[in-house]
Design an enzyme around this catalytic site. Structure first.
Site, mmCIF file in Angstrom:
data_model
loop_
_atom_site.group_PDB
_atom_site.id
_atom_site.type_symbol
_atom_site.label_atom_id
_atom_site.label_comp_id
_atom_site.label_asym_id
_atom_site.label_seq_id
_atom_site.Cartn_x
_atom_site.Cartn_y
_atom_site.Cartn_z
ATOM 1 N N HIS A 119 10.033 8.283 14.519
ATOM 2 C CA HIS A 119 8.915 7.409 14.148
ATOM 3 C C HIS A 119 7.647 8.227 13.874
ATOM 4 O O HIS A 119 6.574 7.967 14.436
ATOM 5 C CB HIS A 119 8.653 6.378 15.237
ATOM 6 C CG HIS A 119 7.961 5.142 14.739
ATOM 7 N ND1 HIS A 119 8.193 3.899 15.254
ATOM 8 C CD2 HIS A 119 7.047 4.955 13.749
ATOM 9 C CE1 HIS A 119 7.447 2.999 14.631
ATOM 10 N NE2 HIS A 119 6.737 3.626 13.701
ATOM 11 N N HIS A 147 0.828 -1.212 0.000
ATOM 12 C CA HIS A 147 0.000 0.000 0.000
ATOM 13 C C HIS A 147 0.862 1.261 0.000
ATOM 14 O O HIS A 147 0.604 2.200 -0.770
ATOM 15 C CB HIS A 147 -0.915 0.008 1.222
ATOM 16 C CG HIS A 147 -1.763 -1.214 1.342
ATOM 17 N ND1 HIS A 147 -2.645 -1.605 0.371
ATOM 18 C CD2 HIS A 147 -1.849 -2.151 2.324
ATOM 19 C CE1 HIS A 147 -3.237 -2.722 0.744
ATOM 20 N NE2 HIS A 147 -2.777 -3.076 1.923
ATOM 21 N N GLU A 151 13.383 1.778 20.499
ATOM 22 C CA GLU A 151 12.867 3.138 20.560
ATOM 23 C C GLU A 151 12.447 3.464 21.996
ATOM 24 O O GLU A 151 12.003 2.576 22.732
ATOM 25 C CB GLU A 151 11.686 3.307 19.600
ATOM 26 C CG GLU A 151 12.087 3.108 18.138
ATOM 27 C CD GLU A 151 10.921 3.303 17.171
ATOM 28 O OE1 GLU A 151 9.783 3.525 17.648
ATOM 29 O OE2 GLU A 151 11.152 3.234 15.947
#
Length: 407
Positions: free
Chosen positions: A289, A158, A266
Protein backbone atom coordinates in the site's frame (compact mmCIF):
# COMPACT_ATOMS: atom_id res chain seq x y z
CA UNK A 1 -10.14 34.90 16.27
CA UNK A 2 -11.80 31.87 17.85
CA UNK A 3 -13.54 32.33 21.17
CA UNK A 4 -11.85 29.33 22.80
CA UNK A 5 -8.11 29.67 23.60
CA UNK A 6 -6.13 27.87 20.92
CA UNK A 7 -3.76 26.29 23.40
CA UNK A 8 -6.81 24.56 24.89
CA UNK A 9 -7.84 23.09 21.53
CA UNK A 10 -6.47 19.54 21.42
CA UNK A 11 -5.30 18.21 18.07
CA UNK A 12 -4.46 14.50 17.74
CA UNK A 13 -2.56 13.40 14.63
CA UNK A 14 -2.12 9.64 14.16
CA UNK A 15 -0.32 7.27 11.75
CA UNK A 16 2.79 9.34 11.11
CA UNK A 17 1.02 12.26 9.51
CA UNK A 18 3.69 14.47 7.95
CA UNK A 19 5.64 16.83 10.22
CA UNK A 20 4.43 19.81 8.16
CA UNK A 21 0.91 19.20 9.45
CA UNK A 22 2.15 19.16 13.05
CA UNK A 23 4.13 22.35 12.47
CA UNK A 24 1.16 24.14 10.92
CA UNK A 25 -1.02 23.46 13.97
CA UNK A 26 1.79 24.16 16.45
CA UNK A 27 2.74 27.46 14.83
CA UNK A 28 -0.90 28.57 14.94
CA UNK A 29 -1.01 28.01 18.69
CA UNK A 30 -2.90 24.71 18.99
CA UNK A 31 -2.09 21.96 21.52
CA UNK A 32 -1.07 19.20 19.12
CA UNK A 33 0.22 15.63 19.47
CA UNK A 34 1.72 13.56 16.65
CA UNK A 35 1.77 9.77 17.15
CA UNK A 36 3.25 7.12 14.82
CA UNK A 37 0.64 4.34 15.00
CA UNK A 38 -3.01 3.88 14.16
CA UNK A 39 -5.52 3.63 17.01
CA UNK A 40 -7.90 0.74 17.53
CA UNK A 41 -11.51 1.60 18.30
CA UNK A 42 -10.83 0.91 21.98
CA UNK A 43 -7.82 3.26 22.02
CA UNK A 44 -9.73 5.95 20.18
CA UNK A 45 -12.67 5.67 22.58
CA UNK A 46 -10.32 6.28 25.49
CA UNK A 47 -8.94 9.48 23.92
CA UNK A 48 -11.66 11.03 21.79
CA UNK A 49 -13.69 12.70 24.55
CA UNK A 50 -11.08 15.45 24.96
CA UNK A 51 -10.08 15.81 21.29
CA UNK A 52 -11.23 18.78 19.19
CA UNK A 53 -9.42 17.97 15.92
CA UNK A 54 -8.55 14.43 14.79
CA UNK A 55 -6.12 13.62 11.97
CA UNK A 56 -5.81 10.07 10.62
CA UNK A 57 -4.67 8.15 7.56
CA UNK A 58 -6.17 4.87 6.34
CA UNK A 59 -5.78 2.52 9.31
CA UNK A 60 -7.75 4.31 12.04
CA UNK A 61 -11.51 3.81 11.84
CA UNK A 62 -13.83 6.49 13.17
CA UNK A 63 -16.95 4.48 13.99
CA UNK A 64 -20.40 5.34 15.31
CA UNK A 65 -19.42 4.56 18.95
CA UNK A 66 -16.38 6.85 18.61
CA UNK A 67 -18.53 9.69 17.22
CA UNK A 68 -21.07 9.20 20.00
CA UNK A 69 -18.36 9.78 22.60
CA UNK A 70 -16.67 12.63 20.69
CA UNK A 71 -18.50 15.44 22.49
CA UNK A 72 -15.83 18.06 21.78
CA UNK A 73 -14.82 16.95 18.29
CA UNK A 74 -15.03 19.80 15.78
CA UNK A 75 -13.59 18.20 12.66
CA UNK A 76 -11.75 15.18 11.20
CA UNK A 77 -8.94 15.20 8.66
CA UNK A 78 -8.17 12.15 6.52
CA UNK A 79 -4.56 12.60 5.44
CA UNK A 80 -5.09 10.48 2.32
CA UNK A 81 -7.54 10.22 -0.58
CA UNK A 82 -10.01 7.74 0.87
CA UNK A 83 -12.58 8.52 3.56
CA UNK A 84 -14.28 5.13 3.89
CA UNK A 85 -12.54 4.67 7.28
CA UNK A 86 -14.86 7.34 8.69
CA UNK A 87 -18.60 7.04 9.32
CA UNK A 88 -19.30 10.07 7.12
CA UNK A 89 -23.06 10.07 7.58
CA UNK A 90 -22.70 9.75 11.33
CA UNK A 91 -20.16 12.59 11.41
CA UNK A 92 -22.47 14.82 9.37
CA UNK A 93 -25.36 14.24 11.75
CA UNK A 94 -23.07 15.15 14.67
CA UNK A 95 -22.05 18.39 12.92
CA UNK A 96 -18.48 17.22 12.21
CA UNK A 97 -17.08 18.06 8.76
CA UNK A 98 -14.52 15.65 7.28
CA UNK A 99 -11.71 16.78 4.99
CA UNK A 100 -9.30 14.78 2.83
CA UNK A 101 -6.61 15.24 0.17
CA UNK A 102 -8.04 14.10 -3.17
CA UNK A 103 -5.20 15.51 -5.30
CA UNK A 104 -1.94 15.55 -3.37
CA UNK A 105 -0.69 12.03 -4.10
CA UNK A 106 -2.02 11.81 -7.66
CA UNK A 107 1.39 12.01 -9.30
CA UNK A 108 2.96 9.46 -6.95
CA UNK A 109 0.31 6.84 -7.67
CA UNK A 110 0.33 7.54 -11.39
CA UNK A 111 4.10 7.13 -11.64
CA UNK A 112 3.96 3.78 -9.85
CA UNK A 113 1.28 2.55 -12.27
CA UNK A 114 3.42 3.46 -15.26
CA UNK A 115 6.48 1.78 -13.78
CA UNK A 116 4.52 -1.42 -13.12
CA UNK A 117 3.16 -1.48 -16.68
CA UNK A 118 6.75 -1.50 -17.98
CA UNK A 119 8.03 -3.99 -15.40
CA UNK A 120 5.21 -6.46 -16.07
CA UNK A 121 5.56 -6.21 -19.84
CA UNK A 122 9.25 -7.12 -19.50
CA UNK A 123 8.60 -9.80 -16.84
CA UNK A 124 11.02 -8.01 -14.56
CA UNK A 125 9.59 -9.55 -11.33
CA UNK A 126 10.63 -13.02 -12.57
CA UNK A 127 14.04 -11.80 -13.74
CA UNK A 128 14.71 -10.15 -10.38
CA UNK A 129 13.78 -13.29 -8.46
CA UNK A 130 15.85 -15.54 -10.72
CA UNK A 131 18.92 -13.35 -10.64
CA UNK A 132 18.83 -13.01 -6.86
CA UNK A 133 18.61 -16.82 -6.72
CA UNK A 134 21.71 -17.19 -8.88
CA UNK A 135 19.79 -18.13 -12.06
CA UNK A 136 20.90 -16.42 -15.28
CA UNK A 137 17.89 -16.50 -17.59
CA UNK A 138 18.43 -13.94 -20.35
CA UNK A 139 15.42 -14.31 -22.68
CA UNK A 140 13.17 -12.12 -24.80
CA UNK A 141 10.20 -14.51 -25.16
CA UNK A 142 6.99 -13.00 -23.75
CA UNK A 143 8.79 -9.72 -23.04
CA UNK A 144 7.32 -6.69 -24.82
CA UNK A 145 7.63 -2.97 -25.34
CA UNK A 146 4.62 -1.01 -24.10
CA UNK A 147 4.62 1.32 -27.11
CA UNK A 148 1.59 0.63 -29.27
CA UNK A 149 -0.22 -1.42 -26.63
CA UNK A 150 -3.63 -0.47 -25.19
CA UNK A 151 -4.12 0.65 -21.60
CA UNK A 152 -7.65 0.41 -20.23
CA UNK A 153 -8.31 2.71 -17.27
CA UNK A 154 -11.28 1.91 -15.04
CA UNK A 155 -12.19 5.13 -13.26
CA UNK A 156 -11.07 8.30 -15.03
CA UNK A 157 -10.78 10.65 -12.06
CA UNK A 158 -7.80 12.59 -10.73
CA UNK A 159 -5.41 9.63 -10.75
CA UNK A 160 -6.84 7.76 -13.73
CA UNK A 161 -6.57 10.83 -15.96
CA UNK A 162 -3.00 11.50 -14.78
CA UNK A 163 -2.07 7.90 -15.62
CA UNK A 164 -3.64 8.52 -19.01
CA UNK A 165 -1.38 11.49 -19.75
CA UNK A 166 1.80 9.68 -18.69
CA UNK A 167 0.83 6.53 -20.60
CA UNK A 168 0.32 8.45 -23.84
CA UNK A 169 3.79 9.92 -23.44
CA UNK A 170 5.07 6.34 -23.36
CA UNK A 171 3.33 5.57 -26.64
CA UNK A 172 0.38 3.64 -25.22
CA UNK A 173 -3.10 3.92 -26.66
CA UNK A 174 -5.49 4.80 -23.82
CA UNK A 175 -9.13 3.82 -23.46
CA UNK A 176 -11.17 4.37 -20.33
CA UNK A 177 -14.50 3.63 -18.69
CA UNK A 178 -16.18 5.71 -15.97
CA UNK A 179 -19.72 5.60 -14.61
CA UNK A 180 -19.83 9.38 -15.06
CA UNK A 181 -19.31 11.31 -18.27
CA UNK A 182 -15.72 12.56 -18.08
CA UNK A 183 -13.93 14.55 -20.76
CA UNK A 184 -10.72 12.88 -21.96
CA UNK A 185 -7.23 14.33 -21.72
CA UNK A 186 -5.00 14.09 -24.78
CA UNK A 187 -6.05 11.33 -27.16
CA UNK A 188 -7.65 9.05 -24.57
CA UNK A 189 -10.92 7.52 -25.75
CA UNK A 190 -13.98 6.79 -23.60
CA UNK A 191 -15.41 3.35 -24.23
CA UNK A 192 -19.02 2.19 -24.14
CA UNK A 193 -18.88 -0.40 -21.38
CA UNK A 194 -16.65 -1.90 -18.73
CA UNK A 195 -16.91 -5.30 -20.43
CA UNK A 196 -15.78 -3.85 -23.74
CA UNK A 197 -12.71 -2.33 -22.08
CA UNK A 198 -11.77 -5.67 -20.54
CA UNK A 199 -11.91 -7.34 -23.92
CA UNK A 200 -9.70 -4.76 -25.66
CA UNK A 201 -7.05 -3.68 -23.16
CA UNK A 202 -3.54 -5.14 -22.93
CA UNK A 203 -3.14 -3.48 -19.53
CA UNK A 204 -6.00 -2.76 -17.10
CA UNK A 205 -5.56 -0.26 -14.27
CA UNK A 206 -8.20 0.37 -11.61
CA UNK A 207 -8.77 3.82 -10.10
CA UNK A 208 -12.13 3.61 -8.33
CA UNK A 209 -13.34 4.26 -4.76
CA UNK A 210 -14.50 1.55 -2.38
CA UNK A 211 -18.29 1.41 -2.61
CA UNK A 212 -20.84 -1.44 -2.62
CA UNK A 213 -20.83 -1.16 -6.42
CA UNK A 214 -17.06 -1.64 -6.71
CA UNK A 215 -16.85 -4.64 -4.37
CA UNK A 216 -15.25 -7.47 -6.41
CA UNK A 217 -15.55 -5.33 -9.52
CA UNK A 218 -12.91 -7.59 -11.05
CA UNK A 219 -13.76 -11.21 -10.29
CA UNK A 220 -14.10 -14.58 -12.01
CA UNK A 221 -16.74 -13.40 -14.50
CA UNK A 222 -14.75 -10.32 -15.48
CA UNK A 223 -11.51 -12.29 -15.78
CA UNK A 224 -13.17 -14.65 -18.23
CA UNK A 225 -13.97 -11.80 -20.63
CA UNK A 226 -10.59 -10.13 -20.18
CA UNK A 227 -8.32 -10.30 -23.21
CA UNK A 228 -6.04 -13.35 -22.87
CA UNK A 229 -2.51 -12.35 -21.94
CA UNK A 230 -3.53 -9.01 -20.44
CA UNK A 231 -1.93 -7.52 -17.33
CA UNK A 232 -3.93 -6.19 -14.35
CA UNK A 233 -2.92 -3.41 -11.95
CA UNK A 234 -4.81 -2.33 -8.83
CA UNK A 235 -3.61 0.63 -6.79
CA UNK A 236 -7.09 1.79 -5.81
CA UNK A 237 -8.92 -0.19 -3.09
CA UNK A 238 -8.29 -3.72 -1.85
CA UNK A 239 -11.84 -5.03 -2.17
CA UNK A 240 -12.13 -4.06 -5.84
CA UNK A 241 -10.37 -7.23 -7.03
CA UNK A 242 -11.13 -10.85 -6.13
CA UNK A 243 -7.56 -11.94 -5.44
CA UNK A 244 -8.39 -15.64 -5.23
CA UNK A 245 -9.91 -15.57 -8.72
CA UNK A 246 -7.00 -13.47 -10.00
CA UNK A 247 -4.43 -15.89 -8.59
CA UNK A 248 -6.10 -18.77 -10.45
CA UNK A 249 -6.05 -16.72 -13.65
CA UNK A 250 -2.32 -16.05 -13.21
CA UNK A 251 -1.65 -19.77 -12.65
CA UNK A 252 -3.63 -20.72 -15.76
CA UNK A 253 -1.84 -18.11 -17.88
CA UNK A 254 -5.02 -16.26 -18.82
CA UNK A 255 -3.67 -13.16 -17.05
CA UNK A 256 -0.01 -12.56 -17.89
CA UNK A 257 0.88 -10.58 -14.79
CA UNK A 258 -0.41 -8.31 -12.06
CA UNK A 259 0.59 -5.42 -9.85
CA UNK A 260 -1.24 -5.26 -6.51
CA UNK A 261 -0.68 -2.50 -3.96
CA UNK A 262 -3.92 -2.74 -1.96
CA UNK A 263 -5.55 -5.75 -0.29
CA UNK A 264 -8.92 -6.65 1.25
CA UNK A 265 -7.26 -7.17 4.63
CA UNK A 266 -4.06 -5.33 5.49
CA UNK A 267 -1.85 -5.60 8.59
CA UNK A 268 -2.45 -3.08 11.34
CA UNK A 269 1.29 -2.39 11.64
CA UNK A 270 4.58 -3.14 9.92
CA UNK A 271 5.29 -5.84 12.52
CA UNK A 272 2.21 -7.94 11.73
CA UNK A 273 2.35 -10.94 9.33
CA UNK A 274 0.83 -10.67 5.86
CA UNK A 275 -0.71 -13.35 3.65
CA UNK A 276 -2.41 -13.16 0.25
CA UNK A 277 -3.29 -15.65 -2.52
CA UNK A 278 -1.07 -13.56 -4.82
CA UNK A 279 2.19 -14.50 -3.12
CA UNK A 280 4.80 -16.61 -4.95
CA UNK A 281 3.12 -16.32 -8.37
CA UNK A 282 4.96 -15.62 -11.64
CA UNK A 283 5.20 -12.04 -12.90
CA UNK A 284 3.38 -10.51 -9.96
CA UNK A 285 4.37 -7.28 -8.19
CA UNK A 286 3.16 -7.02 -4.59
CA UNK A 287 3.70 -3.79 -2.65
CA UNK A 288 2.48 -2.79 0.86
CA UNK A 289 0.00 0.00 0.00
CA UNK A 290 2.72 2.45 -1.05
CA UNK A 291 1.01 4.09 -4.03
CA UNK A 292 0.95 7.48 -2.34
CA UNK A 293 3.91 6.88 -0.05
CA UNK A 294 6.48 9.32 -1.36
CA UNK A 295 8.09 12.19 0.51
CA UNK A 296 6.50 14.66 -1.90
CA UNK A 297 2.99 13.21 -1.61
CA UNK A 298 3.01 12.98 2.19
CA UNK A 299 4.33 16.53 2.51
CA UNK A 300 1.64 17.83 0.16
CA UNK A 301 -1.09 15.84 1.93
CA UNK A 302 0.07 17.08 5.33
CA UNK A 303 -0.06 20.71 4.25
CA UNK A 304 -3.32 20.41 2.31
CA UNK A 305 -5.41 18.69 4.96
CA UNK A 306 -3.97 20.58 7.92
CA UNK A 307 -4.67 23.90 6.15
CA UNK A 308 -8.32 22.92 5.62
CA UNK A 309 -8.69 21.91 9.26
CA UNK A 310 -7.08 25.10 10.59
CA UNK A 311 -9.21 27.22 8.29
CA UNK A 312 -12.37 25.51 9.53
CA UNK A 313 -11.47 25.93 13.20
CA UNK A 314 -10.37 29.55 12.74
CA UNK A 315 -13.19 30.90 10.59
CA UNK A 316 -15.69 28.10 9.89
CA UNK A 317 -14.97 27.50 6.19
CA UNK A 318 -16.07 24.05 5.02
CA UNK A 319 -14.90 24.30 1.40
CA UNK A 320 -13.84 20.86 0.11
CA UNK A 321 -15.43 18.96 3.00
CA UNK A 322 -16.59 15.53 1.77
CA UNK A 323 -19.67 15.23 4.02
CA UNK A 324 -20.79 18.77 4.73
CA UNK A 325 -22.40 21.75 2.97
CA UNK A 326 -19.52 23.70 1.46
CA UNK A 327 -19.31 27.33 2.60
CA UNK A 328 -16.32 29.54 1.79
CA UNK A 329 -16.34 32.04 4.63
CA UNK A 330 -14.53 35.39 4.51
CA UNK A 331 -12.44 36.81 7.37
CA UNK A 332 -14.45 38.25 10.24
CA UNK A 333 -14.82 42.06 10.26
CA UNK A 334 -13.33 43.84 13.26
CA UNK A 335 -15.64 44.31 16.21
CA UNK A 336 -18.19 41.69 15.19
CA UNK A 337 -19.10 38.13 16.12
CA UNK A 338 -19.65 35.18 13.81
CA UNK A 339 -22.09 32.50 14.86
CA UNK A 340 -21.67 29.10 13.20
CA UNK A 341 -24.52 26.67 13.60
CA UNK A 342 -25.20 23.13 12.41
CA UNK A 343 -28.83 22.09 12.53
CA UNK A 344 -31.25 19.51 11.22
CA UNK A 345 -32.44 20.47 7.76
CA UNK A 346 -36.03 21.16 8.73
CA UNK A 347 -38.41 23.86 7.43
CA UNK A 348 -38.68 26.98 9.55
CA UNK A 349 -35.27 26.97 11.24
CA UNK A 350 -33.90 30.06 9.49
CA UNK A 351 -37.16 31.91 10.06
CA UNK A 352 -36.92 31.13 13.78
CA UNK A 353 -33.31 32.33 13.93
CA UNK A 354 -34.12 35.60 12.20
CA UNK A 355 -37.00 36.11 14.63
CA UNK A 356 -34.58 35.65 17.54
CA UNK A 357 -32.27 38.29 16.03
CA UNK A 358 -35.18 40.67 15.61
CA UNK A 359 -36.41 40.13 19.17
CA UNK A 360 -33.10 41.14 20.72
CA UNK A 361 -32.72 44.09 18.37
CA UNK A 362 -29.58 42.84 16.66
CA UNK A 363 -28.34 43.59 13.16
CA UNK A 364 -27.14 40.86 10.76
CA UNK A 365 -24.14 42.01 8.72
CA UNK A 366 -24.02 38.87 6.61
CA UNK A 367 -25.71 35.49 6.56
CA UNK A 368 -24.92 32.34 4.57
CA UNK A 369 -26.66 28.99 4.62
CA UNK A 370 -25.66 25.70 2.99
CA UNK A 371 -27.74 22.55 3.20
CA UNK A 372 -27.59 18.83 2.52
CA UNK A 373 -30.40 16.32 2.79
CA UNK A 374 -29.71 15.92 6.52
CA UNK A 375 -28.29 19.18 7.86
CA UNK A 376 -27.99 22.91 7.37
CA UNK A 377 -24.86 24.93 8.07
CA UNK A 378 -25.39 28.57 8.95
CA UNK A 379 -22.82 31.38 9.17
CA UNK A 380 -24.03 34.69 10.54
CA UNK A 381 -22.11 37.88 11.40
CA UNK A 382 -23.70 40.12 14.03
CA UNK A 383 -22.92 42.87 16.56
CA UNK A 384 -20.66 41.62 19.34
CA UNK A 385 -22.95 43.15 21.99
CA UNK A 386 -25.59 40.47 21.37
CA UNK A 387 -23.38 37.57 20.24
CA UNK A 388 -23.36 35.51 23.42
CA UNK A 389 -27.08 36.00 24.06
CA UNK A 390 -28.00 34.95 20.52
CA UNK A 391 -25.71 31.92 20.66
CA UNK A 392 -27.46 30.69 23.80
CA UNK A 393 -30.88 31.10 22.18
CA UNK A 394 -29.84 29.23 19.03
CA UNK A 395 -28.37 26.37 21.06
CA UNK A 396 -31.77 25.83 22.70
CA UNK A 397 -33.60 25.47 19.38
CA UNK A 398 -34.90 21.88 18.98
CA UNK A 399 -33.34 21.54 15.51
CA UNK A 400 -29.90 22.80 16.60
CA UNK A 401 -27.01 20.29 16.62
CA UNK A 402 -23.89 22.35 17.32
CA UNK A 403 -23.15 26.07 17.68
CA UNK A 404 -19.85 27.93 17.80
CA UNK A 405 -19.06 31.61 18.12
CA UNK A 406 -16.00 33.37 16.71
CA UNK A 407 -14.76 36.89 17.45
Amino acid sequence: MISFPKDKINVLLLENVHQDAFDLFKNDGFNVRLLPAAFSEKELLSEIENIHVLGIRSKTNVTAPVLEKAKRLLTIGCFCIGTNQVDLEGAEKKGIPVFNAPYSNTRSVAELVISEIILLARRVPDHIRNTHSGIWNKISKNCFEVRGKTLGIVGYGHIGSQVSVLAEAMGLKVIYFDVQTVLPLGNAMPIGSYEELLGKADFISFHVPETPETMNLYGKKEIEITKKGAYMINLSRGKVVDLEALSQAIKSGHIAGAGIDVFPEEPESNNDPFLTPMQNLPNVILTPHIGGSTEEAQKNIGSEVASKLVKFVNNGSTTFSVNFPNLEITPLPSGQYRILNVHKNQPGFLKDINSMVSEIGANISSQHLGTSAEIGYLSMVIDKTVGDELKEKIEKHPFSIKTRILY
